[in-house]
Design a protein around this motif. Structure first.
Motif, PDB file in Angstrom:
ATOM      1  N   LEU A 222      22.040  37.843 -46.910  1.00 54.10           N
ATOM      2  CA  LEU A 222      22.436  37.465 -48.255  1.00 54.10           C
ATOM      3  C   LEU A 222      22.191  35.719 -48.397  1.00 54.10           C
ATOM      4  CD1 LEU A 222      25.520  39.585 -49.195  1.00 54.10           C
ATOM      5  CD2 LEU A 222      23.129  40.214 -49.738  1.00 54.10           C
ATOM      6  N   GLY A 271      17.271  34.166 -49.287  1.00 59.25           N
ATOM      7  CA  GLY A 271      18.553  34.985 -49.409  1.00 59.25           C
ATOM      8  C   GLY A 271      18.117  36.019 -50.286  1.00 59.25           C
ATOM      9  N   ARG A 273      18.827  38.605 -52.981  1.00 63.20           N
ATOM     10  CA  ARG A 273      19.900  38.853 -54.282  1.00 63.20           C
ATOM     11  C   ARG A 273      18.975  39.004 -55.378  1.00 63.20           C
ATOM     12  NH1 ARG A 273      22.167  32.693 -55.946  1.00 63.20           N
ATOM     13  NH2 ARG A 273      20.271  31.940 -56.231  1.00 63.20           N
ATOM     14  N   TYR A 301      25.146  37.745 -41.925  1.00 62.98           N
ATOM     15  CA  TYR A 301      26.303  37.800 -42.728  1.00 62.98           C
ATOM     16  C   TYR A 301      27.202  36.664 -42.565  1.00 62.98           C
ATOM     17  CZ  TYR A 301      29.861  40.426 -40.324  1.00 62.98           C
ATOM     18  OH  TYR A 301      30.682  40.534 -39.253  1.00 62.98           O
ATOM     19  N   ALA A 310      27.037  44.488 -50.451  1.00 63.24           N
ATOM     20  CA  ALA A 310      25.534  43.974 -50.784  1.00 63.24           C
ATOM     21  C   ALA A 310      24.824  44.142 -49.264  1.00 63.24           C
ATOM     22  CB  ALA A 310      25.447  42.474 -51.079  1.00 63.24           C
ATOM     23  N   ASP A 311      25.761  43.656 -48.397  1.00 69.00           N
ATOM     24  CA  ASP A 311      25.258  43.738 -46.817  1.00 69.00           C
ATOM     25  C   ASP A 311      24.982  45.062 -46.391  1.00 69.00           C
ATOM     26  OD1 ASP A 311      25.254  41.060 -45.668  1.00 69.00           O
ATOM     27  OD2 ASP A 311      27.260  41.019 -46.248  1.00 69.00           O
TER      28      ASP A 311
END
Length: 437
Positions: A222, A271, A273, A301, A310-311
């Motif tokens: 991320l 990253g 996202r 992370y 999200a990870d």
């Protein structure tokens, strides 16, 4: 490939860039005569392997060493010229040598001549290229072992055992009254011993491929997980831009690195996202492309934020492939929820990443190094031929049919070392060499 062993060839055997010293080799009939024309201080009866100092025909000064037939790298009459490493000086010297009857050597032609003249076998010739291409100590050590003939010696033992098996079959067939019928059980055991040895050789292929071509390592995660900081820490310099602003990395950044002897192409990625920014979206897509093509994935992370949903979602994209979860900023976190604790800032945990790469890649065999794809393809064919022999020994068929498979296995082994290698294979091997080797 037209080998042209009757021709005098010449080429630089050092790099083309500017340097303190450059070496130029001439090999073939007339090499000593050429030396006398372009380095006129040579005596009428020069000594082999003696360094003569003087001026070359184009004005530069340096040394000339002569090698007699059978005593040079190529096995031919040769001369080596040591001059200043100015590209202009080297080019002018080569131009003069060509006017005196030499021709420029093709890629790998010196090594090809060494092979054709029996100075080295084909596995040693390939190791010359591996030595030149080596980026890590492990690569260099493996190449040295092969240049010293370690693989050739190992294959020689295998070949001798197969020849013994073939002799066993032929003796029982041609002289059955004297030696008796073929002991199929004993033959099967000997063939199985060879197959076990071939399995051990084939087991080195994966490590060999990694050592020769390197591993693509994608650093993903991320935004603001510290991917670029980790990338810079591994390199030991600021290669990627690092800021506290999420989305700073907009494109992939790559560098080659020696990770404990494993050549690795490290790819720092943007990253991952959701984003409405067009440029960032392009970077994210390139990051996912790098992730898809990576040999190894390092999922970074932020340990201060912990392992997030999200990870976890990102983990699903690569889970099941070789990779690591890395908890960066561990120096700021009281505990780590998952993965290897690392601090790109302090360097803590970086050696664990190197150790993991070494374990994943494996180490070259201490005795033989590794086999390359050409070797592996031939060894697999040998295994298939021996499998046919084993199957035949369990069937009610004439004993001499075993000689067919054994003879085929011996011939295929010869393709690896060069005794029976087809000309088109030789062409493919040597065309990948650089000029001067």
């Amino acid at each position: 490939m037209a080998h042209g062993l009757s021709e005098l060839i010449i080429a630089p055997i050092t790099g083309r860039d500017r340097a303190a010293v450059a070496l130029v080799r001439a090999s073939g009939p007339g090499a000593w005569a050429l030396a006398g024309q372009v380095f006129r201080v040579l005596p009428a009866a020069p000594q082999a392997r003696y360094a003569y100092y003087g001026h070359f025909a184009h004005g530069d000064d340096g040394f000339c060493l002569l090698f007699a037939e059978g005593q040079s790298f190529t096995g031919e009459e040769s001369a080596e010229f040591h001059l200043h490493g100015s590209p202009v000086s080297v080019a002018k010297f080569l131009e003069i040598c060509v006017t005196q009857g030499a021709r420029m050597a093709r890629p790998g032609e010196f090594t090809l001549r060494a092979f054709l003249n029996g100075r080295i076998d084909l596995t040693q010739a390939e190791a010359v290229r591996d030595t030149v291409d080596a980026l890590t100590e492990n690569q260099l050590r493996a190449a040295h072992r092969q240049r010293d003939g370690a693989l050739r010696a190992r294959l020689g033992v295998v070949r001798d055992e197969l020849v013994g098996c073939l002799a066993m079959v032929e003796a029982s067939t041609d002289f059955s009254e004297e030696v008796g019928d073929l002991d199929r059980t004993a033959l099967a055991a000997r063939v199985q011993g060879v197959q076990t040895e071939l399995d051990a050789l084939l087991a080195t292929q994966r490590t060999g491929a990694i050592m020769r071509h390197g591993a693509a390592v994608a650093i993903v995660g991320l935004p603001n997980a510290g991917k670029s900081s980790l990338f810079n820490a591994l390199l030991g310099r600021d290669r990627a831009i690092v800021t506290p602003i999420a989305g700073t990395t907009r494109d992939t950044v790559e560098e080659w690195l020696d990770l404990g002897g494993v050549p690795a192409r490290i790819v720092d990625t943007a990253g991952l996202r959701p984003s409405e920014d067009t440029v960032e979206q392009m970077g994210i897509e390139r990051s996912r492309e790098a992730l898809r093509h990576a040999d190894v994935v390092w999922h970074v992370y932020d340990a201060t934020l912990g392992w997030t949903e999200a990870d976890e979602a990102l983990l699903q994209e690569w889970e099941g492939r070789p990779g690591l979860v890395i908890a960066n900023k561990c120096d700021l976190a009281p505990q780590v929820a998952k993965g290897i604790p690392v601090s790109a800032l302090t360097g803590q945990g970086l050696t664990a990443l190197t150790d993991w790469m070494q374990d994943w890649a494996g180490q070259p065999n201490a005795e033989i190094g590794t086999v390359n794809p050409r070797h592996a393809e031939s060894l697999t064919r040998v295994q298939e031929a021996l499998g046919d022999v084993q199957a035949m020994l369990t069937q009610p068929v004439p004993d001499d049919l075993a000689a067919v498979g054994l003879g085929s296995a011996i011939r295929i082994l010869g393709e690896i070392t060069g005794e029976t290698t087809p000309p088109d294979v030789l062409t493919r091997i040597f065309q990948d060499f650089c000029i001067g080797k």
